[in-house]
Design a protein around this motif. Structure first.
Motif, PDB file in Angstrom:
ATOM      1  N   SER A  33      13.643  -8.659  -6.076  1.00 42.67           N
ATOM      2  CA  SER A  33      12.793  -7.627  -6.681  1.00 42.67           C
ATOM      3  C   SER A  33      12.650  -7.958  -8.162  1.00 42.67           C
ATOM      4  CB  SER A  33      13.444  -6.249  -6.495  1.00 42.67           C
ATOM      5  OG  SER A  33      13.019  -5.364  -7.510  1.00 42.67           O
ATOM      6  N   ASN A  35      12.020  -5.845 -10.418  1.00 44.06           N
ATOM      7  CA  ASN A  35      12.727  -4.800 -11.174  1.00 44.06           C
ATOM      8  C   ASN A  35      14.211  -5.131 -11.317  1.00 44.06           C
ATOM      9  OD1 ASN A  35      10.348  -3.227 -11.339  1.00 44.06           O
ATOM     10  ND2 ASN A  35      11.516  -1.325 -11.081  1.00 44.06           N
ATOM     11  N   GLN A  56       8.441 -11.059  -3.186  1.00 42.70           N
ATOM     12  CA  GLN A  56       9.698 -10.305  -3.285  1.00 42.70           C
ATOM     13  C   GLN A  56      10.259 -10.165  -1.877  1.00 42.70           C
ATOM     14  OE1 GLN A  56       9.477  -7.167  -6.831  1.00 42.70           O
ATOM     15  NE2 GLN A  56       7.970  -6.718  -5.276  1.00 42.70           N
ATOM     16  N   ALA A  58      12.894  -8.236  -1.199  1.00 41.90           N
ATOM     17  CA  ALA A  58      13.376  -6.856  -1.042  1.00 41.90           C
ATOM     18  C   ALA A  58      12.700  -5.980  -2.102  1.00 41.90           C
ATOM     19  CB  ALA A  58      14.898  -6.804  -1.160  1.00 41.90           C
ATOM     20  N   GLY A  59      11.358  -6.014  -2.105  1.00 44.17           N
ATOM     21  CA  GLY A  59      10.592  -5.207  -3.057  1.00 44.17           C
ATOM     22  C   GLY A  59      10.898  -3.733  -2.853  1.00 44.17           C
ATOM     23  N   ILE A  68       6.243  -3.845   0.326  1.00 42.64           N
ATOM     24  CA  ILE A  68       5.922  -5.106   0.986  1.00 42.64           C
ATOM     25  C   ILE A  68       5.258  -6.042  -0.020  1.00 42.64           C
ATOM     26  CG2 ILE A  68       4.574  -6.144   2.872  1.00 42.64           C
ATOM     27  CD1 ILE A  68       6.767  -4.276   3.840  1.00 42.64           C
ATOM     28  N   ASN A 118       2.317   8.021  -9.366  1.00 41.51           N
ATOM     29  CA  ASN A 118       2.539   6.565  -9.447  1.00 41.51           C
ATOM     30  C   ASN A 118       1.691   5.721  -8.506  1.00 41.51           C
ATOM     31  OD1 ASN A 118       3.966   7.440  -7.107  1.00 41.51           O
ATOM     32  ND2 ASN A 118       5.060   5.508  -7.129  1.00 41.51           N
ATOM     33  N   ASP A 119       0.659   6.286  -7.923  1.00 40.01           N
ATOM     34  CA  ASP A 119      -0.142   5.499  -6.977  1.00 40.01           C
ATOM     35  C   ASP A 119      -1.547   5.275  -7.503  1.00 40.01           C
ATOM     36  OD1 ASP A 119       1.978   5.722  -5.250  1.00 40.01           O
ATOM     37  OD2 ASP A 119       0.958   7.054  -3.831  1.00 40.01           O
ATOM     38  N   LYS A 126      -3.685   3.090  -0.461  1.00 40.62           N
ATOM     39  CA  LYS A 126      -2.920   2.718  -1.658  1.00 40.62           C
ATOM     40  C   LYS A 126      -3.073   1.224  -1.951  1.00 40.62           C
ATOM     41  CE  LYS A 126       1.898   3.212  -3.197  1.00 40.62           C
ATOM     42  NZ  LYS A 126       3.016   4.168  -3.141  1.00 40.62           N
ATOM     43  N   ILE A 130       3.714   2.134  -8.618  1.00 39.08           N
ATOM     44  CA  ILE A 130       4.504   1.882  -9.830  1.00 39.08           C
ATOM     45  C   ILE A 130       5.896   2.479  -9.657  1.00 39.08           C
ATOM     46  CG2 ILE A 130       4.633   2.358 -12.317  1.00 39.08           C
ATOM     47  CD1 ILE A 130       1.527   2.461 -12.214  1.00 39.08           C
ATOM     48  N   LEU A 131       6.883   1.703 -10.048  1.00 43.61           N
ATOM     49  CA  LEU A 131       8.269   2.160  -9.986  1.00 43.61           C
ATOM     50  C   LEU A 131       8.881   2.021 -11.362  1.00 43.61           C
ATOM     51  CD1 LEU A 131      10.890   2.957  -8.445  1.00 43.61           C
ATOM     52  CD2 LEU A 131      11.251   0.513  -8.042  1.00 43.61           C
ATOM     53  N   GLY A 149       3.188  -3.079  -8.497  1.00 45.18           N
ATOM     54  CA  GLY A 149       2.749  -3.911  -7.377  1.00 45.18           C
ATOM     55  C   GLY A 149       1.279  -3.665  -7.117  1.00 45.18           C
ATOM     56  N   ASN A 151      -1.869  -4.949  -4.476  1.00 48.51           N
ATOM     57  CA  ASN A 151      -2.217  -5.746  -3.304  1.00 48.51           C
ATOM     58  C   ASN A 151      -3.524  -6.485  -3.533  1.00 48.51           C
ATOM     59  OD1 ASN A 151      -0.049  -4.510  -2.006  1.00 48.51           O
ATOM     60  ND2 ASN A 151      -1.344  -2.831  -1.270  1.00 48.51           N
ATOM     61  N   LEU A 163       1.468   1.024   7.939  1.00 46.89           N
ATOM     62  CA  LEU A 163       1.075   0.541   6.615  1.00 46.89           C
ATOM     63  C   LEU A 163      -0.323  -0.072   6.633  1.00 46.89           C
ATOM     64  CD1 LEU A 163       2.501   0.777   3.998  1.00 46.89           C
ATOM     65  CD2 LEU A 163       3.388  -1.537   4.273  1.00 46.89           C
TER      66      LEU A 163
HETATM   67  C1  BT5 Z   1       5.915   2.860  -5.052  1.00 48.91           C
HETATM   68  O1  BT5 Z   1       6.884   3.564  -4.427  1.00 48.91           O
HETATM   69  O2  BT5 Z   1       4.728   2.971  -4.839  1.00 48.91           O
HETATM   70  C2  BT5 Z   1       6.441   1.876  -6.081  1.00 48.91           C
HETATM   71  C3  BT5 Z   1       6.086   0.464  -5.753  1.00 48.91           C
HETATM   72  C4  BT5 Z   1       6.497  -0.481  -6.851  1.00 48.91           C
HETATM   73  C5  BT5 Z   1       6.377  -1.909  -6.440  1.00 48.91           C
HETATM   74  C6  BT5 Z   1       6.646  -2.856  -7.572  1.00 48.91           C
HETATM   75  S1  BT5 Z   1       6.309  -4.507  -7.149  1.00 48.91           S
HETATM   76  C7  BT5 Z   1       7.103  -5.077  -8.562  1.00 48.91           C
HETATM   77  C8  BT5 Z   1       8.297  -4.180  -8.815  1.00 48.91           C
HETATM   78  N1  BT5 Z   1       9.479  -4.686  -8.153  1.00 48.91           N
HETATM   79  C9  BT5 Z   1       9.883  -3.879  -7.178  1.00 48.91           C
HETATM   80  O3  BT5 Z   1      10.877  -4.105  -6.432  1.00 48.91           O
HETATM   81  N2  BT5 Z   1       9.081  -2.796  -7.116  1.00 48.91           N
HETATM   82  C10 BT5 Z   1       8.072  -2.842  -8.131  1.00 48.91           C
HETATM   83  P1  BT5 Z   1       6.647   4.778  -3.417  1.00 48.91           P
HETATM   84  O4  BT5 Z   1       5.729   5.777  -4.033  1.00 48.91           O
HETATM   85  O5  BT5 Z   1       8.000   5.193  -3.016  1.00 48.91           O
HETATM   86  O6  BT5 Z   1       5.879   4.124  -2.212  1.00 48.91           O
HETATM   87  C11 BT5 Z   1       6.548   3.323  -1.259  1.00 48.91           C
HETATM   88  C12 BT5 Z   1       5.770   3.429   0.037  1.00 48.91           C
HETATM   89  O7  BT5 Z   1       4.506   2.737  -0.076  1.00 48.91           O
HETATM   90  C13 BT5 Z   1       6.463   2.775   1.215  1.00 48.91           C
HETATM   91  O8  BT5 Z   1       7.350   3.670   1.829  1.00 48.91           O
HETATM   92  C14 BT5 Z   1       5.306   2.392   2.138  1.00 48.91           C
HETATM   93  O9  BT5 Z   1       4.886   3.500   2.894  1.00 48.91           O
HETATM   94  C15 BT5 Z   1       4.191   2.098   1.138  1.00 48.91           C
HETATM   95  N3  BT5 Z   1       4.049   0.656   0.867  1.00 48.91           N
HETATM   96  C16 BT5 Z   1       4.986  -0.328   0.925  1.00 48.91           C
HETATM   97  N4  BT5 Z   1       4.482  -1.508   0.569  1.00 48.91           N
HETATM   98  C17 BT5 Z   1       3.175  -1.281   0.276  1.00 48.91           C
HETATM   99  C18 BT5 Z   1       2.111  -2.107  -0.150  1.00 48.91           C
HETATM  100  N5  BT5 Z   1       2.252  -3.401  -0.406  1.00 48.91           N
HETATM  101  N6  BT5 Z   1       0.898  -1.508  -0.337  1.00 48.91           N
HETATM  102  C19 BT5 Z   1       0.706  -0.198  -0.117  1.00 48.91           C
HETATM  103  N7  BT5 Z   1       1.676   0.632   0.289  1.00 48.91           N
HETATM  104  C20 BT5 Z   1       2.903   0.097   0.476  1.00 48.91           C
END
Ligand code: BT5
Length: 270
Positions: A33, A35, A56, A58-59, A68, A118-119, A126, A130-131, A149, A151, A163
């Motif tokens: 990751s 982060n 990643q 384990a993103g 993912i 954050n979306d 989506k 953002i995390l 992240g 896509n 997804l």
């Molecule tokens: C987020 O969390 O939306 C925060 C994502 C942050 C990703 C970046 S990539 C670089 C950095 N390094 C990391 O390890 N993370 C950050 P949340 O609101 O909790 O949304 C997560 C949910 O989005 C998951 O449970 C899936 O349902 C969905 N999801 C997973 N991968 C996705 C993807 N590639 N595109 C769209 N939705 C996704």
């Protein structure tokens, strides 16, 4: 789609218009990751350092969820920031990221919406999340990691069935394709412009204005998840501190600093 060129400093330098954001880029082929890597090095590098990985393994999303991030299919990055603020103000930084991604996509001719907090949403799906994470000491922030992240070109076989309905890639909406090094540079340019007033004076009015104007939630009926409970509410606005202003169905008012929101009455992701 320009997936061939690595997202390193040399490839984005020509498009970068910043003083410190993105001036130190650490590019990796594979990380668990970005982060996690950013946290490992945060204390030893200057503010504005960016970690990028082509994949990643384990993103991470919020609350222990997964993100993912297959190889070469997106921009997976983390920005290290060092604002002198108390932890209570860190949530606002997520809005700076959301506003920057929204603006950069706009520069590339792509309209998107912000789903607080954050979306980034296109066509009700989506495209970016953002995390924001932090470390603090004695009630002051030592550093903030803003993970973003985006896509670009996810393949159906890389996604669960769920997804595949929730997620969208820029490839699906950008007729001419997207040059990811330019998109990355634009995001970093907007990030710095929006972050500096916050760092200097705590001024978050720019990002809030962008989040309001492009909000997908304001005026809508939503479910708000708080721990194990779900409450119905109508979203009224985003206040000057970046909190979501809601009116619950029982008439009570609320201001949320962060949260899980889903829009009522819509199928799928929302
Ligand atoms: C987020 O969390 O939306 C925060 C994502 C942050 C990703 C970046 S990539 C670089 C950095 N390094 C990391 O390890 N993370 C950050 P949340 O609101 O909790 O949304 C997560 C949910 O989005 C998951 O449970 C899936 O349902 C969905 N999801 C997973 N991968 C996705 C993807 N590639 N595109 C769209 N939705 C996704």
């Amino acid at each position: 789609m320009d997936g061939s060129e690595a997202l390193n400093y040399r490839s984005i330098e020509a498009y970068l218009d910043t003083n410190f954001v993105g001036r130190n880029i650490r590019h990796y082929n594979s990380l668990s990751s970005t982060n996690v890597k950013a946290k490992e090095i945060a204390m030893d590098v200057e503010e504005g350092t960016v970690i990028i990985a082509e994949e990643q393994t384990a993103g991470r999303g919020r609350l222990g969820r997964n993100w993912i991030s297959p190889k070469g299919r997106g921009i997976w990055m983390s920005l290290i920031l060092k604002p002198v603020i108390p932890p209570a103000k860190v949530a606002r930084i997520t809005l700076i990221g959301a506003a920057a991604v929204n603006k950069a996509l706009g520069d590339m001719g792509i309209e998107s919406h912000i789903k607080w907090p954050n979306d980034i949403i296109i066509d009700n799906r989506k495209v970016s999340g953002i995390l924001t994470e932090m470390s603090c000491e004695r009630n002051m922030v030592s550093y903030v990691i803003m993970g973003i992240g985006i896509n670009l070109d996810l393949k159906d076989e890389e996604l669960s069935e769920e997804l595949a309905h929730k997620a969208i890639s820029l490839r699906e909406v950008a007729e001419q394709g997207i040059d990811r090094k330019i998109l990355l540079a634009y995001i970093l340019n907007h990030l710095e412009k929006l972050y500096i007033p916050f760092k200097m004076d705590g001024d978050i009015s720019g990002p809030i204005e962008i989040a309001r104007r492009n909000s997908i939630l304001i005026g809508r009926d939503v479910w708000i998840r708080e721990r194990d409970m779900r409450k119905k509410a109508r979203v009224l606005d985003i206040d000057d501190e970046g909190r979501l202003m809601v009116q619950y169905d029982d008439g009570g008012m609320g201001r949320l600093a962060s949260g899980e929101i889903s829009i009522r009455g819509l199928e799928g992701y929302f």
